[in-house]
Design a protein around this motif. Structure first.
Motif, PDB file in Angstrom:
ATOM      1  N   MET A   1       0.847  -1.167   0.000  1.00 19.45           N
ATOM      2  CA  MET A   1       0.000   0.000   0.000  1.00 19.45           C
ATOM      3  C   MET A   1       0.892   1.230   0.000  1.00 19.45           C
ATOM      4  SD  MET A   1      -2.795   1.526   2.757  1.00 19.45           S
ATOM      5  CE  MET A   1      -2.922   0.018   3.590  1.00 19.45           C
ATOM      6  N   ASN A   2       0.529   2.193  -0.804  1.00 19.49           N
ATOM      7  CA  ASN A   2       1.221   3.477  -0.843  1.00 19.49           C
ATOM      8  C   ASN A   2       0.280   4.560  -0.370  1.00 19.49           C
ATOM      9  OD1 ASN A   2       3.540   2.379  -2.079  1.00 19.49           O
ATOM     10  ND2 ASN A   2       2.518   2.442  -4.053  1.00 19.49           N
ATOM     11  N   ILE A   3       0.834   5.505   0.366  1.00 20.92           N
ATOM     12  CA  ILE A   3       0.043   6.649   0.796  1.00 20.92           C
ATOM     13  C   ILE A   3       0.585   7.873   0.079  1.00 20.92           C
ATOM     14  CG2 ILE A   3      -0.602   8.113   2.743  1.00 20.92           C
ATOM     15  CD1 ILE A   3      -0.268   5.622   4.515  1.00 20.92           C
ATOM     16  N   LYS A   4      -0.325   8.617  -0.554  1.00 21.13           N
ATOM     17  CA  LYS A   4       0.084   9.842  -1.241  1.00 21.13           C
ATOM     18  C   LYS A   4      -1.037  10.861  -1.141  1.00 21.13           C
ATOM     19  CE  LYS A   4      -1.564   8.740  -5.865  1.00 21.13           C
ATOM     20  NZ  LYS A   4      -1.237   8.718  -7.271  1.00 21.13           N
ATOM     21  N   THR A   5      -0.677  12.088  -1.328  1.00 23.95           N
ATOM     22  CA  THR A   5      -1.651  13.170  -1.357  1.00 23.95           C
ATOM     23  C   THR A   5      -2.021  13.421  -2.813  1.00 23.95           C
ATOM     24  OG1 THR A   5      -0.663  14.156   0.609  1.00 23.95           O
ATOM     25  CG2 THR A   5      -2.053  15.582  -0.754  1.00 23.95           C
ATOM     26  N   SER A   6      -3.303  13.504  -3.065  1.00 25.15           N
ATOM     27  CA  SER A   6      -3.792  13.735  -4.422  1.00 25.15           C
ATOM     28  C   SER A   6      -4.774  14.903  -4.420  1.00 25.15           C
ATOM     29  CB  SER A   6      -4.522  12.503  -4.957  1.00 25.15           C
ATOM     30  OG  SER A   6      -3.660  11.408  -5.050  1.00 25.15           O
ATOM     31  N   ARG A   7      -4.922  15.508  -5.569  1.00 27.88           N
ATOM     32  CA  ARG A   7      -5.956  16.537  -5.718  1.00 27.88           C
ATOM     33  C   ARG A   7      -7.309  15.827  -5.807  1.00 27.88           C
ATOM     34  NH1 ARG A   7      -5.427  20.182 -10.429  1.00 27.88           N
ATOM     35  NH2 ARG A   7      -5.765  18.210 -11.470  1.00 27.88           N
ATOM     36  N   ILE A   8      -8.310  16.409  -5.215  1.00 30.85           N
ATOM     37  CA  ILE A   8      -9.643  15.799  -5.218  1.00 30.85           C
ATOM     38  C   ILE A   8     -10.161  15.645  -6.647  1.00 30.85           C
ATOM     39  CG2 ILE A   8     -11.028  17.903  -4.934  1.00 30.85           C
ATOM     40  CD1 ILE A   8     -11.553  14.597  -3.027  1.00 30.85           C
ATOM     41  N   GLU A   9      -9.737  16.525  -7.545  1.00 22.78           N
ATOM     42  CA  GLU A   9     -10.160  16.456  -8.943  1.00 22.78           C
ATOM     43  C   GLU A   9      -9.628  15.208  -9.648  1.00 22.78           C
ATOM     44  OE1 GLU A   9      -8.352  19.178  -7.795  1.00 22.78           O
ATOM     45  OE2 GLU A   9     -10.057  20.487  -7.421  1.00 22.78           O
ATOM     46  N   ASP A  10      -8.574  14.617  -9.093  1.00 24.80           N
ATOM     47  CA  ASP A  10      -7.970  13.432  -9.704  1.00 24.80           C
ATOM     48  C   ASP A  10      -8.585  12.122  -9.217  1.00 24.80           C
ATOM     49  OD1 ASP A  10      -6.273  15.105 -11.108  1.00 24.80           O
ATOM     50  OD2 ASP A  10      -4.671  14.967  -9.612  1.00 24.80           O
ATOM     51  N   ILE A  11      -9.510  12.213  -8.270  1.00 23.86           N
ATOM     52  CA  ILE A  11     -10.150  11.031  -7.696  1.00 23.86           C
ATOM     53  C   ILE A  11     -11.536  10.869  -8.313  1.00 23.86           C
ATOM     54  CG2 ILE A  11     -11.009  10.000  -5.554  1.00 23.86           C
ATOM     55  CD1 ILE A  11      -8.786  11.543  -4.115  1.00 23.86           C
ATOM     56  N   ASN A  12     -11.879   9.619  -8.621  1.00 18.02           N
ATOM     57  CA  ASN A  12     -13.162   9.332  -9.273  1.00 18.02           C
ATOM     58  C   ASN A  12     -14.021   8.415  -8.409  1.00 18.02           C
ATOM     59  OD1 ASN A  12     -12.395  10.625 -11.810  1.00 18.02           O
ATOM     60  ND2 ASN A  12     -10.915   8.958 -11.934  1.00 18.02           N
ATOM     61  N   PRO A  13     -15.288   8.751  -8.220  1.00 20.51           N
ATOM     62  CA  PRO A  13     -16.184   7.859  -7.484  1.00 20.51           C
ATOM     63  C   PRO A  13     -16.387   6.554  -8.248  1.00 20.51           C
ATOM     64  CG  PRO A  13     -17.268   9.956  -7.981  1.00 20.51           C
ATOM     65  CD  PRO A  13     -15.946   9.965  -8.662  1.00 20.51           C
ATOM     66  N   TYR A  14     -16.620   5.495  -7.510  1.00 28.00           N
ATOM     67  CA  TYR A  14     -16.942   4.206  -8.108  1.00 28.00           C
ATOM     68  C   TYR A  14     -18.401   4.244  -8.549  1.00 28.00           C
ATOM     69  CZ  TYR A  14     -18.062  -0.777  -8.338  1.00 28.00           C
ATOM     70  OH  TYR A  14     -18.494  -2.014  -8.752  1.00 28.00           O
ATOM     71  N   SER A  15     -18.631   4.055  -9.828  1.00 29.16           N
ATOM     72  CA  SER A  15     -19.985   4.190 -10.371  1.00 29.16           C
ATOM     73  C   SER A  15     -20.940   3.124  -9.845  1.00 29.16           C
ATOM     74  CB  SER A  15     -19.950   4.153 -11.899  1.00 29.16           C
ATOM     75  OG  SER A  15     -19.433   2.921 -12.347  1.00 29.16           O
ATOM     76  N   GLY A  16     -20.408   2.024  -9.348  1.00 25.34           N
ATOM     77  CA  GLY A  16     -21.257   0.961  -8.827  1.00 25.34           C
ATOM     78  C   GLY A  16     -21.465   1.016  -7.320  1.00 25.34           C
ATOM     79  N   ASN A  17     -21.122   2.138  -6.706  1.00 26.26           N
ATOM     80  CA  ASN A  17     -21.292   2.262  -5.255  1.00 26.26           C
ATOM     81  C   ASN A  17     -22.767   2.087  -4.901  1.00 26.26           C
ATOM     82  OD1 ASN A  17     -21.033   2.860  -2.549  1.00 26.26           O
ATOM     83  ND2 ASN A  17     -20.864   5.064  -2.853  1.00 26.26           N
ATOM     84  N   PRO A  18     -23.092   1.080  -4.071  1.00 26.56           N
ATOM     85  CA  PRO A  18     -24.493   0.805  -3.760  1.00 26.56           C
ATOM     86  C   PRO A  18     -25.093   1.729  -2.697  1.00 26.56           C
ATOM     87  CG  PRO A  18     -23.107  -0.771  -2.643  1.00 26.56           C
ATOM     88  CD  PRO A  18     -22.196   0.081  -3.501  1.00 26.56           C
ATOM     89  N   ARG A  19     -24.242   2.470  -1.989  1.00 25.69           N
ATOM     90  CA  ARG A  19     -24.742   3.316  -0.903  1.00 25.69           C
ATOM     91  C   ARG A  19     -25.348   4.602  -1.430  1.00 25.69           C
ATOM     92  NH1 ARG A  19     -20.776   4.866   3.384  1.00 25.69           N
ATOM     93  NH2 ARG A  19     -22.701   5.504   4.390  1.00 25.69           N
ATOM     94  N   SER A  20     -26.385   5.022  -0.759  1.00 24.43           N
ATOM     95  CA  SER A  20     -26.936   6.348  -1.029  1.00 24.43           C
ATOM     96  C   SER A  20     -26.461   7.221   0.130  1.00 24.43           C
ATOM     97  CB  SER A  20     -28.447   6.239  -1.134  1.00 24.43           C
ATOM     98  OG  SER A  20     -29.101   6.904  -0.141  1.00 24.43           O
ATOM     99  N   ILE A  21     -25.847   8.338  -0.188  1.00 26.68           N
ATOM    100  CA  ILE A  21     -25.228   9.187   0.824  1.00 26.68           C
ATOM    101  C   ILE A  21     -26.037  10.472   0.946  1.00 26.68           C
ATOM    102  CG2 ILE A  21     -23.117  10.387   1.490  1.00 26.68           C
ATOM    103  CD1 ILE A  21     -21.632   8.334  -0.361  1.00 26.68           C
TER     104      ILE A  21
END
Length: 65
Positions: A1-21
């Motif tokens: 596992m690697n830990i890094k800081t990323s811009r939020i714009e570079d992160i993508n939600p999982y389209s199959g996420n079953p949870r409603s938030i």
């Protein structure tokens, strides 16, 4: 596992996420991040798709981080 800081714009939600938030959950997590900082990372795969942390992702967008 690697830990890094990323811009939020570079992160993508999982389209199959079953949870409603709910907006209430997002605001609650945003308040927690504002008060205590990041205590848990958003976990992503090699393609920067979220594995765990969709609510934290939405909260970061809400806070414009």
């Amino acid at each position: 596992m690697n830990i890094k800081t990323s811009r939020i714009e570079d992160i993508n939600p999982y389209s199959g996420n079953p949870r409603s938030i709910s907006d209430k959950a997002v605001k609650s997590v945003a308040e927690s991040i504002s008060k205590f900082g990041w205590q848990q990372p958003i976990v992503v795969d090699k393609d920067n798709v979220i594995i765990a942390g969709h609510t934290r992702f939405l909260a970061a967008n809400y806070l414009r981080m």
